[in-house]
Design an enzyme around this catalytic site. Structure first.
Site, PDB file in Angstrom:
ATOM      1  N   HIS A   1     106.776  15.159-126.912  1.00 27.96           N
ATOM      2  CA  HIS A   1     106.805  14.228-125.780  1.00 27.96           C
ATOM      3  C   HIS A   1     107.011  12.815-126.308  1.00 27.96           C
ATOM      4  CE1 HIS A   1     105.617  12.197-122.053  1.00 27.96           C
ATOM      5  NE2 HIS A   1     105.831  13.359-121.468  1.00 27.96           N
TER       6      HIS A   1
ATOM      7  N   ASP B   1     105.877  21.149-119.498  1.00 28.78           N
ATOM      8  CA  ASP B   1     106.829  22.226-119.185  1.00 28.78           C
ATOM      9  C   ASP B   1     106.494  23.541-119.873  1.00 28.78           C
ATOM     10  OD1 ASP B   1     109.303  19.730-118.952  1.00 28.78           O
ATOM     11  OD2 ASP B   1     108.675  21.062-117.346  1.00 28.78           O
TER      12      ASP B   1
HETATM   13  C1  SDX Z   1     109.111  16.171-119.475  1.00 29.51           C
HETATM   14  O1  SDX Z   1     108.665  11.346-120.004  1.00 29.51           O
HETATM   15  C2  SDX Z   1     107.902  12.125-119.301  1.00 29.51           C
HETATM   16  O2  SDX Z   1     106.833  11.800-118.871  1.00 29.51           O
HETATM   17  C3  SDX Z   1     108.524  13.472-119.021  1.00 29.51           C
HETATM   18  C4  SDX Z   1     107.596  14.495-118.369  1.00 29.51           C
HETATM   19  C5  SDX Z   1     107.249  14.117-116.941  1.00 29.51           C
HETATM   20  O3  SDX Z   1     106.199  14.529-116.456  1.00 29.51           O
HETATM   21  O4  SDX Z   1     108.126  13.502-116.283  1.00 29.51           O
HETATM   22  O5  SDX Z   1     106.413  14.615-119.145  1.00 29.51           O
HETATM   23  C6  SDX Z   1     108.263  15.861-118.286  1.00 29.51           C
HETATM   24  O6  SDX Z   1     110.279  15.897-119.454  1.00 29.51           O
HETATM   25  C7  SDX Z   1     108.461  16.761-120.684  1.00 29.51           C
HETATM   26  C8  SDX Z   1     109.452  16.954-121.880  1.00 29.51           C
HETATM   27  C9  SDX Z   1     110.288  18.224-121.614  1.00 29.51           C
HETATM   28  N1  SDX Z   1     111.281  18.398-122.717  1.00 29.51           N
HETATM   29  C10 SDX Z   1     111.150  19.327-123.654  1.00 29.51           C
HETATM   30  O7  SDX Z   1     110.171  20.057-123.776  1.00 29.51           O
HETATM   31  C11 SDX Z   1     112.349  19.421-124.611  1.00 29.51           C
HETATM   32  C12 SDX Z   1     111.835  19.649-126.056  1.00 29.51           C
HETATM   33  N2  SDX Z   1     111.208  18.393-126.523  1.00 29.51           N
HETATM   34  C13 SDX Z   1     112.056  17.420-127.047  1.00 29.51           C
HETATM   35  O8  SDX Z   1     113.390  17.560-127.215  1.00 29.51           O
HETATM   36  C14 SDX Z   1     111.437  16.069-127.358  1.00 29.51           C
HETATM   37  O9  SDX Z   1     110.170  16.266-127.826  1.00 29.51           O
HETATM   38  C15 SDX Z   1     111.436  15.080-126.186  1.00 29.51           C
HETATM   39  C16 SDX Z   1     112.800  14.941-125.620  1.00 29.51           C
HETATM   40  C17 SDX Z   1     110.496  15.535-125.127  1.00 29.51           C
HETATM   41  C18 SDX Z   1     110.959  13.740-126.713  1.00 29.51           C
HETATM   42  O10 SDX Z   1     111.927  13.315-127.564  1.00 29.51           O
HETATM   43  P1  SDX Z   1     111.862  11.935-128.406  1.00 29.51           P
HETATM   44  O11 SDX Z   1     110.627  11.179-128.100  1.00 29.51           O
HETATM   45  O12 SDX Z   1     113.170  11.250-128.252  1.00 29.51           O
HETATM   46  O13 SDX Z   1     111.705  12.462-129.855  1.00 29.51           O
HETATM   47  P2  SDX Z   1     112.912  12.872-130.814  1.00 29.51           P
HETATM   48  O14 SDX Z   1     113.896  13.748-130.089  1.00 29.51           O
HETATM   49  O15 SDX Z   1     113.437  11.630-131.444  1.00 29.51           O
HETATM   50  O16 SDX Z   1     112.174  13.793-131.912  1.00 29.51           O
HETATM   51  C19 SDX Z   1     111.366  13.175-132.937  1.00 29.51           C
HETATM   52  C20 SDX Z   1     111.259  14.229-134.041  1.00 29.51           C
HETATM   53  C21 SDX Z   1     112.606  14.782-134.472  1.00 29.51           C
HETATM   54  O17 SDX Z   1     112.495  15.215-135.806  1.00 29.51           O
HETATM   55  P3  SDX Z   1     112.967  14.212-137.035  1.00 29.51           P
HETATM   56  O18 SDX Z   1     114.233  13.521-136.589  1.00 29.51           O
HETATM   57  O19 SDX Z   1     111.815  13.275-137.225  1.00 29.51           O
HETATM   58  O20 SDX Z   1     113.193  15.132-138.211  1.00 29.51           O
HETATM   59  O21 SDX Z   1     110.512  15.361-133.543  1.00 29.51           O
HETATM   60  C22 SDX Z   1     111.349  16.512-133.577  1.00 29.51           C
HETATM   61  C23 SDX Z   1     112.767  16.015-133.637  1.00 29.51           C
HETATM   62  O22 SDX Z   1     113.596  16.995-134.243  1.00 29.51           O
HETATM   63  N3  SDX Z   1     111.110  17.252-132.326  1.00 29.51           N
HETATM   64  C24 SDX Z   1     111.067  18.570-132.230  1.00 29.51           C
HETATM   65  C25 SDX Z   1     110.819  18.847-130.883  1.00 29.51           C
HETATM   66  N4  SDX Z   1     110.724  17.697-130.196  1.00 29.51           N
HETATM   67  C26 SDX Z   1     110.895  16.712-131.103  1.00 29.51           C
HETATM   68  N5  SDX Z   1     111.212  19.548-133.154  1.00 29.51           N
HETATM   69  C27 SDX Z   1     111.119  20.818-132.716  1.00 29.51           C
HETATM   70  N6  SDX Z   1     110.894  21.171-131.430  1.00 29.51           N
HETATM   71  C28 SDX Z   1     110.739  20.210-130.495  1.00 29.51           C
HETATM   72  N7  SDX Z   1     110.505  20.557-129.235  1.00 29.51           N
END
Ligand code: SDX
Length: 405
Positions: free
Chosen positions: A267, A323
């Site tokens: 998140h 989610d």
């Molecule tokens: C919702 O914003 C809100 O409040 C949203 C929400 C709401 O109520 O409205 O809470 C609802 O949208 C929840 C999020 C749903 N999405 C997912 O579950 C998709 C999977 N999660 C992600 O892709 C990610 O965690 C985000 C999009 C939710 C957040 O992304 P960020 O803050 O932009 O973080 P990032 O993509 O830059 O990741 C940072 C690091 C990366 O690794 P490095 O580059 O440091 O090596 O964390 C890793 C990412 O690869 N990472 C994950 C991961 N999520 C982040 N690695 C594996 N699995 C994951 N799910």
């Protein structure tokens, strides 16, 4: 190379991470402590004591309703549930395999053209529109599902509450109280969440003084994405891919080796467990036993346990978000997989409209700046001179000058 104005732009906050873009009194999120409140009431207290219609009143009005106010509010909601004729006709135009979110986004636009008050952004008009949208989202989603399956649309039952009536319109049967409670809790938990991507989208659109329907249409577009509301369907796809509990470990190892993301985890704000996931985990556990499919919950739990003990997740403070267990709760409630995100929208319509009412009440156009990183200058070349060689020469000199600046 900054924009060509006097303003000096700090480094770009990619994804607006950490940028405070609005003041709001609707919900508060403490991403470090894993705490969420709606106007100061902790989400756990609302989940334990309230229900979706009461939460909607509270989010829109800033105080809990008296019994008389609540009864009137629910009566008004019930009176607005019936689908207009033009919407029923429109539902018949969608191919059966249409995305639920595409359908919802399209139908809300159509809904706007039949509202004589569409362009009226007064508080009174917007409160009426908010109630109308909240009342119609379930009818639209259920109606779409019935029509695409060649079934008659089920008219709303004025005696049933919001969640129960939705399940009744979806199935045509008196809903199971376990499923009703699961859906109502889900709707309470997802009603609002600060300046998430879809809510921010809605506020940007309202900032131009476009109408509430336009803003909600934009929010629906943003919510569809798999990084936001589309993640709940992604979690279910993942569980389908794993197949069974004894396949979890092999699947998890292969997923990590392939550096794939696990949907429902991580998140932007929470750097600890999402408090909504904590409640949904319990609801999923209970519903899993009640409907006799607890193995799915056990698979989700095992994947979570593997993730929470894996360095990749621990080092990045990645934990289940809302989610993750939404997927099993919606599945246990009998929601078709391709409608999962529409149910997220059915909840968040209250938060979106609460933020819109707040934005219109103290509005200023939302217009951030960009850091220009293109060429400072390049000459116009008449088309007669644009040979491949000439264009390559220009591109090369631009690349050189930009790498030197
Ligand atoms: C919702 O914003 C809100 O409040 C949203 C929400 C709401 O109520 O409205 O809470 C609802 O949208 C929840 C999020 C749903 N999405 C997912 O579950 C998709 C999977 N999660 C992600 O892709 C990610 O965690 C985000 C999009 C939710 C957040 O992304 P960020 O803050 O932009 O973080 P990032 O993509 O830059 O990741 C940072 C690091 C990366 O690794 P490095 O580059 O440091 O090596 O964390 C890793 C990412 O690869 N990472 C994950 C991961 N999520 C982040 N690695 C594996 N699995 C994951 N799910």
């Amino acid at each position: 190379m900054p924009d060509k104005d006097a303003a000096v732009i700090a480094a770009v906050a990619k994804g607006l991470e950490g940028v405070i873009a609005a003041a709001t009194s609707i919900s508060s999120i403490d991403g470090t402590a894993g705490r969420l409140t709606y106007r100061g009431i902790p989400i756990e207290e609302l989940a334990a004591n309230s229900f979706y219609e009461e939460v909607a009143y509270f989010l829109w009005n800033g105080q809990l309703p008296t019994q008389v106010q609540l009864d009137q509010f629910m009566a008004n909601l019930v009176s607005m549930r019936t689908l207009p004729d033009n919407i029923v006709a429109a539902l018949k135009l969608f191919p059966a395999n249409s995305s639920g979110m595409d359908m919802l986004r399209t139908v809300i636009s159509l809904l706007s053209v039949s509202d004589p008050d569409e362009e009226n952004n007064s508080q009174e008009s917007n409160r009426r529109k908010a109630l109308r949208l909240m009342a119609l989202f379930p009818s639209i989603i259920a109606g779409f599902h019935r029509v695409r399956n060649g079934l008659e649309i089920v008219p709303p039952d004025p005696v049933l509450g919001h969640a129960a009536n939705f399940l009744y319109m979806l199935t045509g049967e008196k809903p199971d109280p376990v499923k009703v409670k699961g859906i109502d809790l889900y709707l309470v938990l997802l009603a609002d969440h600060g300046l998430n991507a879809s809510t921010f989208t809605a506020r940007v659109i309202a900032g131009t003084e476009a109408d509430m329907y336009a803003a909600v249409t934009g929010a629906l577009g943003a919510l569809k994405g798999p990084l936001h509301g589309g993640a709940n369907q992604g979690v279910m796809d993942m569980l389908d891919e794993v197949g069974s509990l004894d396949h979890v470990d092999a699947w998890f190892d292969a997923t990590m080796a392939g550096q794939r993301r696990i949907m429902g985890i991580g998140h932007r704000v929470y750097k600890t467990e999402d408090p909504r996931a904590r409640v949904l985990r319990r609801v999923s556990d209970e519903m899993g036993y009640a409907v006799g499919k607890h193995d799915l919950h056990e698979m989700a739990l095992r994947i979570e346990q593997r993730a929470l003990s894996h360095p990749h997740f621990v080092e990045r403070k990645l934990a289940p978000n809302v989610d993750y267990y939404s997927a099993t709760v919606l599945y246990y409630a009998g929601i078709p997989l391709d409608l999962f995100t529409t149910i997220f929208a059915m909840s968040r319509i209250v938060g979106w409209t609460a933020h819109l009412i707040e934005q219109y009440a103290d509005n200023r156009l939302i217009r951030p700046r960009a850091q220009y990183i293109g060429p400072d200058y390049q000459p116009y070349i008449p088309v007669a001179e644009r040979t491949v060689e000439k264009l390559a020469e220009v591109a090369q000199s631009l690349h050189m000058s930009m790498s030197q600046s």
